[in-house]
Design a protein around this motif. Structure first.
Motif, PDB file in Angstrom:
ATOM      1  N   LEU A 229       1.058   3.792  -2.924  1.00 28.37           N
ATOM      2  CA  LEU A 229       0.765   5.188  -2.648  1.00 28.37           C
ATOM      3  C   LEU A 229       1.849   6.362  -3.325  1.00 28.37           C
ATOM      4  O   LEU A 229       1.415   7.298  -3.820  1.00 28.37           O
ATOM      5  CB  LEU A 229       0.412   5.707  -0.964  1.00 28.37           C
ATOM      6  CG  LEU A 229       0.344   7.068  -0.628  1.00 28.37           C
ATOM      7  CD1 LEU A 229      -0.931   7.512  -1.066  1.00 28.37           C
ATOM      8  CD2 LEU A 229       0.483   6.950   0.973  1.00 28.37           C
TER       9      LEU A 229
ATOM     10  N   GLN B 110       2.251   5.862  13.148  1.00 27.35           N
ATOM     11  CA  GLN B 110       3.571   6.576  12.522  1.00 27.35           C
ATOM     12  C   GLN B 110       4.967   5.513  12.765  1.00 27.35           C
ATOM     13  O   GLN B 110       5.619   5.442  11.732  1.00 27.35           O
ATOM     14  CB  GLN B 110       3.742   8.061  12.963  1.00 27.35           C
ATOM     15  CG  GLN B 110       4.798   8.912  12.181  1.00 27.35           C
ATOM     16  CD  GLN B 110       4.463  10.272  12.459  1.00 27.35           C
ATOM     17  OE1 GLN B 110       3.930  10.599  13.258  1.00 27.35           O
ATOM     18  NE2 GLN B 110       5.305  10.996  11.568  1.00 27.35           N
TER      19      GLN B 110
ATOM     20  N   ALA C 227      -0.423   9.027   8.019  1.00 25.55           N
ATOM     21  CA  ALA C 227      -1.897   9.434   7.882  1.00 25.55           C
ATOM     22  C   ALA C 227      -2.729   9.070   6.795  1.00 25.55           C
ATOM     23  O   ALA C 227      -4.175   8.620   6.918  1.00 25.55           O
ATOM     24  CB  ALA C 227      -1.976  10.914   8.100  1.00 25.55           C
ATOM     25  N   ARG C 228      -2.194   9.188   5.546  1.00 22.85           N
ATOM     26  CA  ARG C 228      -3.135   8.545   4.561  1.00 22.85           C
ATOM     27  C   ARG C 228      -3.613   6.993   4.655  1.00 22.85           C
ATOM     28  O   ARG C 228      -4.520   6.701   4.062  1.00 22.85           O
ATOM     29  CB  ARG C 228      -2.290   8.828   3.200  1.00 22.85           C
ATOM     30  CG  ARG C 228      -2.501  10.515   2.646  1.00 22.85           C
ATOM     31  CD  ARG C 228      -2.040  10.614   1.274  1.00 22.85           C
ATOM     32  NE  ARG C 228      -1.931  11.919   1.056  1.00 22.85           N
ATOM     33  CZ  ARG C 228      -1.735  12.453  -0.146  1.00 22.85           C
ATOM     34  NH1 ARG C 228      -1.572  11.622  -1.187  1.00 22.85           N
ATOM     35  NH2 ARG C 228      -1.488  13.375  -0.218  1.00 22.85           N
ATOM     36  N   LEU C 229      -2.815   6.250   4.992  1.00 23.78           N
ATOM     37  CA  LEU C 229      -3.016   4.815   5.201  1.00 23.78           C
ATOM     38  C   LEU C 229      -3.615   4.396   6.451  1.00 23.78           C
ATOM     39  O   LEU C 229      -3.800   3.439   6.560  1.00 23.78           O
ATOM     40  CB  LEU C 229      -1.585   4.146   5.016  1.00 23.78           C
ATOM     41  CG  LEU C 229      -1.017   4.210   3.356  1.00 23.78           C
ATOM     42  CD1 LEU C 229       0.240   3.493   3.455  1.00 23.78           C
ATOM     43  CD2 LEU C 229      -2.056   3.730   2.454  1.00 23.78           C
ATOM     44  N   GLY C 230      -3.558   5.269   7.429  1.00 23.93           N
ATOM     45  CA  GLY C 230      -4.242   5.005   8.654  1.00 23.93           C
ATOM     46  C   GLY C 230      -3.416   3.942   9.461  1.00 23.93           C
ATOM     47  O   GLY C 230      -3.948   3.244  10.103  1.00 23.93           O
TER      48      GLY C 230
ATOM     49  N   ASP D 194       0.733  -1.154  -0.034  1.00 26.69           N
ATOM     50  CA  ASP D 194       0.025   0.005  -0.028  1.00 26.69           C
ATOM     51  C   ASP D 194       0.826   1.464  -0.007  1.00 26.69           C
ATOM     52  O   ASP D 194       0.442   2.375  -0.740  1.00 26.69           O
ATOM     53  CB  ASP D 194      -0.919  -0.119   1.184  1.00 26.69           C
ATOM     54  CG  ASP D 194      -1.868  -1.042   1.151  1.00 26.69           C
ATOM     55  OD1 ASP D 194      -2.374  -1.470   0.133  1.00 26.69           O
ATOM     56  OD2 ASP D 194      -2.648  -1.265   2.274  1.00 26.69           O
TER      57      ASP D 194
ATOM     58  N   GLU E 276       2.623  11.900   6.622  1.00 26.11           N
ATOM     59  CA  GLU E 276       1.483  11.826   5.718  1.00 26.11           C
ATOM     60  C   GLU E 276       1.302  10.515   5.061  1.00 26.11           C
ATOM     61  O   GLU E 276       0.257  10.054   5.220  1.00 26.11           O
ATOM     62  CB  GLU E 276       1.597  13.040   4.406  1.00 26.11           C
ATOM     63  CG  GLU E 276       0.411  13.580   3.854  1.00 26.11           C
ATOM     64  CD  GLU E 276       0.692  14.401   2.989  1.00 26.11           C
ATOM     65  OE1 GLU E 276      -0.269  14.380   2.110  1.00 26.11           O
ATOM     66  OE2 GLU E 276       1.356  15.314   3.121  1.00 26.11           O
ATOM     67  N   VAL E 277       2.602   9.621   5.120  1.00 27.01           N
ATOM     68  CA  VAL E 277       2.292   8.389   4.641  1.00 27.01           C
ATOM     69  C   VAL E 277       1.242   7.670   5.462  1.00 27.01           C
ATOM     70  O   VAL E 277       0.343   7.022   5.245  1.00 27.01           O
ATOM     71  CB  VAL E 277       3.565   7.578   4.172  1.00 27.01           C
ATOM     72  CG1 VAL E 277       3.206   6.308   3.913  1.00 27.01           C
ATOM     73  CG2 VAL E 277       4.234   8.218   3.069  1.00 27.01           C
TER      74      VAL E 277
ATOM     75  N   ARG F 203       1.756   6.766  -6.982  1.00 25.30           N
ATOM     76  CA  ARG F 203       0.624   7.641  -7.406  1.00 25.30           C
ATOM     77  C   ARG F 203       0.870   9.149  -6.954  1.00 25.30           C
ATOM     78  O   ARG F 203       0.532   9.873  -7.822  1.00 25.30           O
ATOM     79  CB  ARG F 203      -0.661   7.309  -6.522  1.00 25.30           C
ATOM     80  CG  ARG F 203      -1.469   6.072  -6.986  1.00 25.30           C
ATOM     81  CD  ARG F 203      -2.854   6.114  -6.431  1.00 25.30           C
ATOM     82  NE  ARG F 203      -2.754   6.049  -5.011  1.00 25.30           N
ATOM     83  CZ  ARG F 203      -2.749   5.295  -4.349  1.00 25.30           C
ATOM     84  NH1 ARG F 203      -2.674   3.836  -4.718  1.00 25.30           N
ATOM     85  NH2 ARG F 203      -2.837   4.984  -2.896  1.00 25.30           N
ATOM     86  N   THR F 204       1.685   9.252  -5.747  1.00 24.58           N
ATOM     87  CA  THR F 204       2.053  10.637  -5.736  1.00 24.58           C
ATOM     88  C   THR F 204       2.870  11.255  -6.561  1.00 24.58           C
ATOM     89  O   THR F 204       2.884  12.303  -6.549  1.00 24.58           O
ATOM     90  CB  THR F 204       2.704  10.401  -4.428  1.00 24.58           C
ATOM     91  OG1 THR F 204       1.709   9.946  -3.430  1.00 24.58           O
ATOM     92  CG2 THR F 204       2.997  12.214  -3.703  1.00 24.58           C
TER      93      THR F 204
ATOM     94  N   LEU G 106       6.134  12.023  -0.519  1.00 20.09           N
ATOM     95  CA  LEU G 106       5.296  12.407   0.629  1.00 20.09           C
ATOM     96  C   LEU G 106       6.223  12.247   1.954  1.00 20.09           C
ATOM     97  O   LEU G 106       6.807  11.486   1.906  1.00 20.09           O
ATOM     98  CB  LEU G 106       4.008  11.520   0.902  1.00 20.09           C
ATOM     99  CG  LEU G 106       3.059  11.611   0.097  1.00 20.09           C
ATOM    100  CD1 LEU G 106       2.010  10.537   0.225  1.00 20.09           C
ATOM    101  CD2 LEU G 106       2.231  12.714  -0.002  1.00 20.09           C
TER     102      LEU G 106
END
Length: 110
Positions: free
Chosen positions: A24, A46, A40-43, A20, A37-38, A27-28, A33
């Motif tokens: 991501l 950290q 956060a975006r993947l939930g 994932d 942020e990686v 795509r970025t 990133l």
């Protein structure tokens, strides 16, 4: 790319969260990133994201660039290309027409 490096890359991508992360970052694009942020975006937590990012970086699938206190991660498209080349180097026993659908599917049509 040699077999040990290919095995490392495949092992890194063979885990759900790391796959994932890699997708991501692909795509970025070239801007990448920050690690936070990686996560956060993947939930994901950290520190868990950091562990996955480290494995991907060691495998050559992503690279890290420090920007002051922030580490920005980007997909390493050269490493990914090398992995694909390794996987397909014996493709089709010298008959490139048989490989063409796979190559076209892997080609970016942006």
């Amino acid at each position: 790319m040699q077999k040990p490096e290919a095995i490392d890359a495949l092992a890194a991508l063979g885990q759900e969260t790391r796959l994932d992360v890699f997708r991501l970052l692909v795509r970025t694009g070239p801007e990448g990133l920050p690690a936070g942020e990686v996560a956060a975006r993947l939930g994901v937590v950290q520190n868990t994201a950091s562990a996955h990012l480290k494995v991907l970086a060691q495998s050559g699938m992503i690279r890290a660039e420090r920007e002051g206190r922030v580490i920005r991660y980007k997909a390493d498209m050269t490493g990914f290309r090398d992995l694909l080349s390794f996987l397909m180097e014996d493709c089709c026993n010298g008959n490139p027409d048989l490989c063409r659908p796979a190559i076209e599917a892997a080609t970016c049509h942006c």
